[in-house]
Design an enzyme around this catalytic site. Structure first.
Site, mmCIF file in Angstrom:
data_model
loop_
_atom_site.group_PDB
_atom_site.id
_atom_site.type_symbol
_atom_site.label_atom_id
_atom_site.label_comp_id
_atom_site.label_asym_id
_atom_site.label_seq_id
_atom_site.Cartn_x
_atom_site.Cartn_y
_atom_site.Cartn_z
ATOM 1 C CD GLU A 167 -4.554 2.996 -5.868
ATOM 2 O OE1 GLU A 167 -4.699 4.218 -6.009
ATOM 3 O OE2 GLU A 167 -3.943 2.500 -4.900
ATOM 4 C CG HIS A 185 -3.038 -0.688 -3.144
ATOM 5 N ND1 HIS A 185 -3.478 0.587 -2.899
ATOM 6 C CD2 HIS A 185 -3.015 -1.307 -1.931
ATOM 7 C CE1 HIS A 185 -3.690 0.739 -1.612
ATOM 8 N NE2 HIS A 185 -3.423 -0.389 -1.002
ATOM 9 C CG ASN A 245 -3.653 4.414 0.805
ATOM 10 O OD1 ASN A 245 -4.810 4.437 1.195
ATOM 11 N ND2 ASN A 245 -2.911 3.325 0.838
ATOM 12 C CB SER A 251 -0.914 0.005 1.219
ATOM 13 O OG SER A 251 -0.132 -0.021 2.395
HETATM 14 N N1 3HC Z 1 -20.580 -12.630 0.709
HETATM 15 C C1 3HC Z 1 -21.099 -11.968 -0.322
HETATM 16 N N2 3HC Z 1 -21.548 -10.701 -0.236
HETATM 17 C C2 3HC Z 1 -21.450 -10.106 0.956
HETATM 18 C C3 3HC Z 1 -20.909 -10.726 2.085
HETATM 19 C C4 3HC Z 1 -20.475 -12.062 1.929
HETATM 20 N N3 3HC Z 1 -19.952 -12.744 2.949
HETATM 21 N N4 3HC Z 1 -20.928 -9.863 3.122
HETATM 22 C C5 3HC Z 1 -21.467 -8.731 2.680
HETATM 23 N N5 3HC Z 1 -21.798 -8.892 1.374
HETATM 24 C C6 3HC Z 1 -22.457 -7.912 0.512
HETATM 25 C C7 3HC Z 1 -23.789 -7.515 1.114
HETATM 26 O O1 3HC Z 1 -24.788 -8.454 0.806
HETATM 27 C C8 3HC Z 1 -24.028 -6.196 0.489
HETATM 28 O O2 3HC Z 1 -24.449 -6.373 -0.852
HETATM 29 P P1 3HC Z 1 -25.632 -5.494 -1.473
HETATM 30 O O3 3HC Z 1 -25.047 -4.093 -1.579
HETATM 31 O O4 3HC Z 1 -25.878 -6.121 -2.815
HETATM 32 O O5 3HC Z 1 -26.753 -5.585 -0.507
HETATM 33 C C9 3HC Z 1 -22.612 -5.593 0.445
HETATM 34 O O6 3HC Z 1 -21.708 -6.712 0.448
HETATM 35 C C10 3HC Z 1 -22.311 -4.700 1.638
HETATM 36 O O7 3HC Z 1 -22.370 -5.492 2.817
HETATM 37 P P2 3HC Z 1 -23.152 -5.077 4.141
HETATM 38 O O8 3HC Z 1 -24.485 -4.506 3.797
HETATM 39 O O9 3HC Z 1 -23.137 -6.227 5.072
HETATM 40 O O10 3HC Z 1 -22.212 -4.022 4.801
HETATM 41 P P3 3HC Z 1 -22.199 -2.463 4.636
HETATM 42 O O11 3HC Z 1 -23.272 -1.960 3.757
HETATM 43 O O12 3HC Z 1 -22.073 -1.987 6.019
HETATM 44 O O13 3HC Z 1 -20.809 -2.234 3.865
HETATM 45 C C11 3HC Z 1 -18.485 -2.044 3.593
HETATM 46 C C12 3HC Z 1 -19.605 -2.725 4.366
HETATM 47 C C13 3HC Z 1 -18.489 -2.521 2.167
HETATM 48 C C14 3HC Z 1 -17.179 -2.448 4.279
HETATM 49 C C15 3HC Z 1 -18.724 -0.498 3.636
HETATM 50 O O14 3HC Z 1 -18.891 -0.072 4.971
HETATM 51 C C16 3HC Z 1 -17.597 0.281 3.013
HETATM 52 O O15 3HC Z 1 -17.503 0.395 1.808
HETATM 53 N N6 3HC Z 1 -16.721 0.845 3.879
HETATM 54 C C17 3HC Z 1 -15.564 1.599 3.429
HETATM 55 C C18 3HC Z 1 -14.430 0.642 3.244
HETATM 56 C C19 3HC Z 1 -13.226 1.322 2.704
HETATM 57 O O16 3HC Z 1 -13.140 2.533 2.551
HETATM 58 N N7 3HC Z 1 -12.213 0.505 2.396
HETATM 59 C C20 3HC Z 1 -10.965 1.000 1.897
HETATM 60 C C21 3HC Z 1 -10.018 1.121 3.035
HETATM 61 S S1 3HC Z 1 -8.470 1.791 2.527
HETATM 62 C C22 3HC Z 1 -7.606 0.479 1.997
HETATM 63 O O17 3HC Z 1 -8.009 -0.657 2.055
HETATM 64 C C23 3HC Z 1 -6.270 0.780 1.422
HETATM 65 C C24 3HC Z 1 -5.166 0.393 2.323
HETATM 66 O O18 3HC Z 1 -3.948 0.606 1.636
HETATM 67 C C25 3HC Z 1 -5.148 1.168 3.623
#
Ligand code: 3HC
Length: 285
Positions: free
Chosen positions: A152, A140, A190, A119
């Site tokens: 990415e 990434h 990032n 990252s």
């Molecule tokens: N199998 C299949 N699908 C699943 C699942 C599973 N086990 N678990 C959840 N899902 C699906 C759900 O059914 C839902 O689908 P739908 O939109 O069709 O209904 C979707 O995934 C979203 O799941 P949830 O409704 O349970 O959860 P949320 O709506 O609370 O979303 C999240 C969770 C996707 C994590 C959301 O909160 C999010 O996008 N958060 C931001 C995450 C983010 O910014 N990540 C990047 C971090 S930075 C990074 O990684 C870079 C590094 O370098 C630091």
């Protein structure tokens, strides 16, 4: 270049997600961990996510079994010998990555590509640490890997056009949307996300609002899925601190400098969700 068999180094949070989506896309996928305990933990994470998918009606039990059938967990580098692409998702340490690449290169064919899920590290430095710098690039992914659509693709100075094209095609084949990101600290996402998260901490330190109100503001006012403090706890305060320091080193700009509160929370072991406490207390939640 035809990629049929994929290796993933590391079955932690990111590696397990990458291995899962690779297997789900039909690639025979070997996922390697340093020992059986870590491997079992990572495989259990994949099984739990897939079971959740079946429960939610996102996939059938047959589909889950097909995915698990494409996935082979191992602790032996020799098992990666048939891989056309190895994606590395191990600890963010150049020396450890260098050692891992040497073990990969000792077993794979000359055509095999190596992609790092780093990252924050310099992808050109990682490419130069191998005997095949033209076949190395960054891939990434974002957490949670199975749900976040983006990847990415980072081109190091020596990365060949053929490698770059193959990684774009592979990203699409595993259901992700690839974007071209430069080999500069923080790449694209990032570079923008980390200063935003650091700024939220500075705002908190200045008394602009409570953790809850700042989170609520950005969530409901801007439609972000998570407010900055929920996201910091989710990503990990140690991870954010580490990335911020690397970006500060690279650009020497104050917006990348980790605020004092972040440093102290990391030193106190308040790492976010994974440690049970960060900006929120997960024992209470
Ligand atoms: N199998 C299949 N699908 C699943 C699942 C599973 N086990 N678990 C959840 N899902 C699906 C759900 O059914 C839902 O689908 P739908 O939109 O069709 O209904 C979707 O995934 C979203 O799941 P949830 O409704 O349970 O959860 P949320 O709506 O609370 O979303 C999240 C969770 C996707 C994590 C959301 O909160 C999010 O996008 N958060 C931001 C995450 C983010 O910014 N990540 C990047 C971090 S930075 C990074 O990684 C870079 C590094 O370098 C630091």
């Amino acid at each position: 270049m035809a990629i049929k068999t994929v290796g993933v180094l590391g079955c932690g949070l990111m590696g397990s997600g990458i291995a899962q989506i690779s297997a789900a896309a039909g690639f025979k996928t070997y996922v390697l961990e340093v020992n059986e305990t870590f491997l079992q933990k990572g495989m259990a994470r994949i099984e739990k996510f897939l079971a959740g998918g079946v429960e939610k009606g996102k996939m059938t039990a047959e589909e889950r079994d097909r995915i698990l059938g494409q996935l082979i967990g191992t602790t032996r580098y020799a098992d990666l010998k048939a891989c056309d692409l190895v994606i590395e998702a191990i600890i963010e340490n150049v020396e450890e990555k260098r050692k891992a690449y040497a073990q990969v290169e000792a077993v794979v064919g000359a055509h095999c590509l190596i992609a790092s899920n780093t990252s924050s590290l310099c992808v050109t430095e990682l490419a130069a640490a191998t005997g095949r710098p033209d076949k190395v690039a960054g891939l990434h992914f974002f957490n949670p890997v199975p749900l976040m659509k983006l990847v990415e693709v980072i081109r190091a100075l020596p990365t060949s056009q053929e490698t770059y094209d193959a990684l774009f095609a592979f990203s699409r084949a595993i259901g992700k949307e690839p974007i071209a990101a430069p080999d500069r600290g923080g790449f694209i996402v990032n570079r923008l996300l980390v200063p935003y998260l650091l700024d939220a901490i500075r705002c908190l330190e200045e008394g602009l609002g409570t953790v809850e109100d700042i989170d609520q503001g950005m969530k409901l006012g801007c439609g972000y899925p998570m407010g900055p403090f929920t996201l910091l706890d989710f990503v990990g305060l140690d991870t954010t601190y580490y990335i911020a320091n690397i970006m500060f080193e690279e650009f020497r700009e104050t917006r990348f400098a980790p605020p004092p509160l972040l440093k102290r929370m990391v030193l106190a072991g308040y790492l976010g969700k994974k440690s049970g406490k960060g900006f929120y207390d997960y024992a209470k939640k």
